[in-house]
Scaffold this motif. Sequence first.
Motif, PDB file in Angstrom:
ATOM      1  N   ALA A  84       0.829  -1.209   0.000  1.00  0.00           N
ATOM      2  CA  ALA A  84       0.000   0.000   0.000  1.00  0.00           C
ATOM      3  C   ALA A  84       0.860   1.254   0.000  1.00  0.00           C
ATOM      4  N   ARG A  85       1.985   1.202   0.737  1.00  0.00           N
ATOM      5  CA  ARG A  85       2.876   2.368   0.777  1.00  0.00           C
ATOM      6  C   ARG A  85       3.524   2.591  -0.585  1.00  0.00           C
ATOM      7  N   VAL A  86       3.942   1.519  -1.239  1.00  0.00           N
ATOM      8  CA  VAL A  86       4.552   1.629  -2.563  1.00  0.00           C
ATOM      9  C   VAL A  86       3.548   2.194  -3.571  1.00  0.00           C
ATOM     10  N   VAL A  87       2.316   1.674  -3.524  1.00  0.00           N
ATOM     11  CA  VAL A  87       1.277   2.149  -4.446  1.00  0.00           C
ATOM     12  C   VAL A  87       0.977   3.622  -4.195  1.00  0.00           C
ATOM     13  N   LEU A  88       0.936   4.015  -2.932  1.00  0.00           N
ATOM     14  CA  LEU A  88       0.712   5.430  -2.603  1.00  0.00           C
ATOM     15  C   LEU A  88       1.803   6.306  -3.199  1.00  0.00           C
ATOM     16  N   GLU A  89       3.050   5.834  -3.098  1.00  0.00           N
ATOM     17  CA  GLU A  89       4.168   6.595  -3.658  1.00  0.00           C
ATOM     18  C   GLU A  89       4.074   6.690  -5.180  1.00  0.00           C
ATOM     19  N   ILE A  90       3.641   5.606  -5.828  1.00  0.00           N
ATOM     20  CA  ILE A  90       3.474   5.636  -7.283  1.00  0.00           C
ATOM     21  C   ILE A  90       2.488   6.728  -7.670  1.00  0.00           C
ATOM     22  N   LYS A  91       1.363   6.778  -6.964  1.00  0.00           N
ATOM     23  CA  LYS A  91       0.326   7.766  -7.271  1.00  0.00           C
ATOM     24  C   LYS A  91       0.813   9.181  -6.971  1.00  0.00           C
ATOM     25  N   LYS A  92       1.469   9.344  -5.814  1.00  0.00           N
ATOM     26  CA  LYS A  92       1.957  10.672  -5.429  1.00  0.00           C
ATOM     27  C   LYS A  92       2.994  11.191  -6.412  1.00  0.00           C
ATOM     28  N   ARG A  93       3.933  10.340  -6.784  1.00  0.00           N
ATOM     29  CA  ARG A  93       5.008  10.783  -7.661  1.00  0.00           C
ATOM     30  C   ARG A  93       4.491  11.059  -9.072  1.00  0.00           C
ATOM     31  N   LYS A  94       3.530  10.277  -9.502  1.00  0.00           N
ATOM     32  CA  LYS A  94       2.946  10.530 -10.816  1.00  0.00           C
ATOM     33  C   LYS A  94       2.189  11.851 -10.813  1.00  0.00           C
ATOM     34  N   ALA A  95       1.384  12.080  -9.769  1.00  0.00           N
ATOM     35  CA  ALA A  95       0.602  13.311  -9.675  1.00  0.00           C
ATOM     36  C   ALA A  95       1.496  14.542  -9.577  1.00  0.00           C
ATOM     37  N   THR A 130      -4.059   1.414 -11.921  1.00  0.00           N
ATOM     38  CA  THR A 130      -3.073   2.018 -11.020  1.00  0.00           C
ATOM     39  C   THR A 130      -1.712   2.106 -11.682  1.00  0.00           C
ATOM     40  N   ILE A 131      -1.337   1.044 -12.394  1.00  0.00           N
ATOM     41  CA  ILE A 131      -0.058   1.029 -13.095  1.00  0.00           C
ATOM     42  C   ILE A 131      -0.264   1.688 -14.460  1.00  0.00           C
ATOM     43  N   PRO A 132       0.537   2.697 -14.783  1.00  0.00           N
ATOM     44  CA  PRO A 132       0.385   3.378 -16.075  1.00  0.00           C
ATOM     45  C   PRO A 132       0.431   2.389 -17.231  1.00  0.00           C
ATOM     46  N   GLN A 133      -0.385   2.639 -18.231  1.00  0.00           N
ATOM     47  CA  GLN A 133      -0.497   1.732 -19.367  1.00  0.00           C
ATOM     48  C   GLN A 133       0.849   1.424 -19.999  1.00  0.00           C
TER      49      GLN A 133
END
Length: 223
Positions: A84-95, A130-133
Motif C-alpha cells: 500500500a505504501r509503494v502504491v501510494l508513492e506511485i500515485k503521489k510521484r505521478k501526480a 493504477t499502473i500506467p499503461q
Amino acid sequence: VRWFLGDQLRILGWESMPDEPPAQSVRRAALVDTLGDVARDSEVLRQAKILAQAEMNNPASIEPNLAGAVVALSALDGDAKYLARVVLEIKKRKAAGASPDLQARCLAALTCFEDPRVNARVLALCIEGTIPQEQLRTVLVPLLSRRTTQRAAWAFIKKNWQKLGTRIGAMGISRLVEALGALPNEAREDVAAFFEAHPVDEAKRALEKALESMSLRAELVAR
C-alpha cells in the motif's frame, strides 16, 4: 554469493563519498542488490529496509543507484502494508510529475513481492489502472522471470488476455510474449496451446523465441 561478495561490500561501504566516481555507486548498488536478492543476506536486507523507509520519506536522501535497490529489496518479504505504501508513492510521484527514475523505483518494487497474496494484489493492479499503461510490460515481464511469481503471472495473463492486449498494444504484447520464455519447460505445451487458440500476428516471432528459450534451457539442464 555471500562469501564472494560480502567482503567487497564491507570494504566499499554503504555511504557514498562526495568525490567517488559514478562507477563506484553503480557497483555498490549491484553488490547490495545481489547480496539481498540472490544471497538473502540478513544484514543487507535489514539495512535495505532502513534505507527504503528513508527513501519513501525523502527520495533525495538516498543515492539514486542505491535507492532503487533498497526499495525493491524491502518488497521481497513485504506485506500488504508495504505494498500500500509503494502504491501510494506511485500515485503521489505521478501526480507530482516526478522524474521517470523516481517513479521507476516504486514500479520495480512491485515485481519483487513474494507473498502469494500480495503478489495477487500486484497483478490485479495491472488491470485496475493504477499502473500506467505504458509501464504494464515493465511490471509483468520481471514477474514472469522470478520463480516465486512466474506461474501466477502466467495464469493471470491467460485469464486477462483480452484486457491486457487492449492496454499494452502491439509492441508491448510482443515483448510480453517473448518474456514467457522464462517459464519452466513444463509450461511449454500450455503456452503453445494458448497462442494457438489466441493467435497474435504481431507476436509470432516472439512466441517462437519464447518456446525456443524454454527448450534450450531444458537441454542445458539435461546436459
